[in-house]
Design an enzyme around this catalytic site. Sequence first.
Site, PDB file in Angstrom:
ATOM      1  N   GLU A  32      35.390  23.024  45.640  1.00  0.00           N
ATOM      2  CA  GLU A  32      36.248  24.267  45.964  1.00  0.00           C
ATOM      3  C   GLU A  32      37.540  24.150  46.534  1.00  0.00           C
ATOM      4  O   GLU A  32      38.546  25.150  46.161  1.00  0.00           O
ATOM      5  CB  GLU A  32      35.316  25.103  47.206  1.00  0.00           C
ATOM      6  CG  GLU A  32      34.169  25.829  46.558  1.00  0.00           C
ATOM      7  CD  GLU A  32      34.350  27.088  45.558  1.00  0.00           C
ATOM      8  OE1 GLU A  32      35.443  27.692  45.920  1.00  0.00           O
ATOM      9  OE2 GLU A  32      33.548  26.885  44.480  1.00  0.00           O
ATOM     10  N   CYS A 187      37.909  37.990  32.742  1.00  0.00           N
ATOM     11  CA  CYS A 187      38.752  39.121  33.623  1.00  0.00           C
ATOM     12  C   CYS A 187      39.988  38.211  34.014  1.00  0.00           C
ATOM     13  O   CYS A 187      40.073  38.144  35.126  1.00  0.00           O
ATOM     14  CB  CYS A 187      38.025  39.467  34.670  1.00  0.00           C
ATOM     15  SG  CYS A 187      38.917  41.170  35.209  1.00  0.00           S
ATOM     16  N   CYS A 194      38.425  42.591  27.737  1.00  0.00           N
ATOM     17  CA  CYS A 194      37.337  43.697  28.178  1.00  0.00           C
ATOM     18  C   CYS A 194      36.099  43.696  27.096  1.00  0.00           C
ATOM     19  O   CYS A 194      34.984  43.982  27.675  1.00  0.00           O
ATOM     20  CB  CYS A 194      38.140  44.846  28.541  1.00  0.00           C
ATOM     21  SG  CYS A 194      39.416  44.697  29.625  1.00  0.00           S
ATOM     22  N   CYS A 197      33.259  41.539  28.174  1.00  0.00           N
ATOM     23  CA  CYS A 197      33.123  41.724  29.385  1.00  0.00           C
ATOM     24  C   CYS A 197      31.693  42.457  29.730  1.00  0.00           C
ATOM     25  O   CYS A 197      31.333  43.502  29.424  1.00  0.00           O
ATOM     26  CB  CYS A 197      34.176  42.267  30.268  1.00  0.00           C
ATOM     27  SG  CYS A 197      33.658  42.378  32.081  1.00  0.00           S
ATOM     28  N   CYS A 203      33.652  49.563  34.620  1.00  0.00           N
ATOM     29  CA  CYS A 203      34.886  48.969  35.009  1.00  0.00           C
ATOM     30  C   CYS A 203      35.791  50.217  35.113  1.00  0.00           C
ATOM     31  O   CYS A 203      36.210  50.605  34.294  1.00  0.00           O
ATOM     32  CB  CYS A 203      35.267  48.040  34.144  1.00  0.00           C
ATOM     33  SG  CYS A 203      36.729  47.422  34.942  1.00  0.00           S
TER      34      CYS A 203
HETATM   35  S1  SF4 Z   1      36.205  45.343  31.881  1.00  0.00           S
HETATM   36 FE1  SF4 Z   1      37.091  45.263  33.672  1.00  0.00          FE
HETATM   37  S2  SF4 Z   1      35.813  43.694  34.883  1.00  0.00           S
HETATM   38 FE2  SF4 Z   1      35.664  43.448  32.606  1.00  0.00          FE
HETATM   39  S3  SF4 Z   1      37.430  42.103  31.999  1.00  0.00           S
HETATM   40 FE3  SF4 Z   1      38.134  44.285  31.508  1.00  0.00          FE
HETATM   41  S4  SF4 Z   1      39.206  44.866  33.559  1.00  0.00           S
HETATM   42 FE4  SF4 Z   1      37.882  42.837  33.918  1.00  0.00          FE
END
Ligand code: SF4
Length: 342
Positions: A32, A187, A194, A197, A203
Amino acid sequence: MAPALLAWHARHGRHDLPWQRNPTPYRVWVSEIMLQQTQVATVIGYFDRFMQRFPDPATLAAAPLDEVLHLWSGLGYYSRARNLHRAAQLVMTDHGGELPAAAATLATLPGIGRSTAAAIRALSAGECAAILDGNVRRVLARYFAVAGVTSQRAVQERLWELAEACTPGHDVAVYTQAIMDLGATICVRRRPLCPACPLEQGCSARRSGRQHELPTARPRVARRTRSVVMLLARQADGSVLLERRAERGVWGGLWCPPQFPSIEAARLFAETRLAAAEVEPQSRTIIRHAFTHFQLEISPLLASCTGWSGVMDGPPVLWYNPAKPERLGLPAPVSALIQSLS
Ligand code: SF4
């Protein structure tokens, strides 16, 4: 968020990182700290070498700081290594050789903040502890459309509330790894992916097309420039004069050629302190190195000599022979400079 992230991680998350194998509190802690400000791909080699030499807090605590900085050379942000070393010593003297089990106690050790303490507990013990590192901040700020610079107190507090609310009561280690991986691979800061995602449906930033505006960028501060002359004093066997920098400040505890504000000052040092010094008339090509708050411009000035002309006082110094290198911490630009001489 948790179910979507857990399902995504099972298929797309990172499962084979060295610190994920046998994730003891010590190994998670070291990883970390290395991962702060540094990409996973860079950290892997450093982590493996570090673990080979310092497999536990006891070995790390007993090692000379020079050796710790040597294995950190090139990773940058050297206060991380100094804090790691100091914290290992405190683990040995105050905590019986084991990292404390309570996140709040962990966070009292040098270099371990609230998020790192939580990550150590979540990843090594599955404890329900919320983390808020840079990647998680970005995901949460976008998912919940939290505007405002994330270093502002009110924004921080809001993000911590959200981080805690989102952390599930089970599978915490996987969830923690998943949200970090999502921030690092999907992200991402520029051009988030997106469509790939797992959180796209819920989101807020994606829905309102604000994913590129969030989190709110910090106002840009012009980076000032600091110019120095580094005297590369060399003996016939190729050894170069280095001095150990003070522990506080830039490159603290690392070894560098003596540094001066001007060529004249460097020349005066060579003439008065070195034996049979012959200094080149001009400095060589300037080397630029960017720090967070300023840019360093180094003018390397070469001198040949036969050693000291008298007794040396001031900071600790040594003649460093690149053909038989000692295990010392050298900043990457200094290492490159020395190698360019051979
Ligand atoms: S949908 Fe939202 S959380 Fe997902 S990559 Fe795009 S901005 Fe990030």
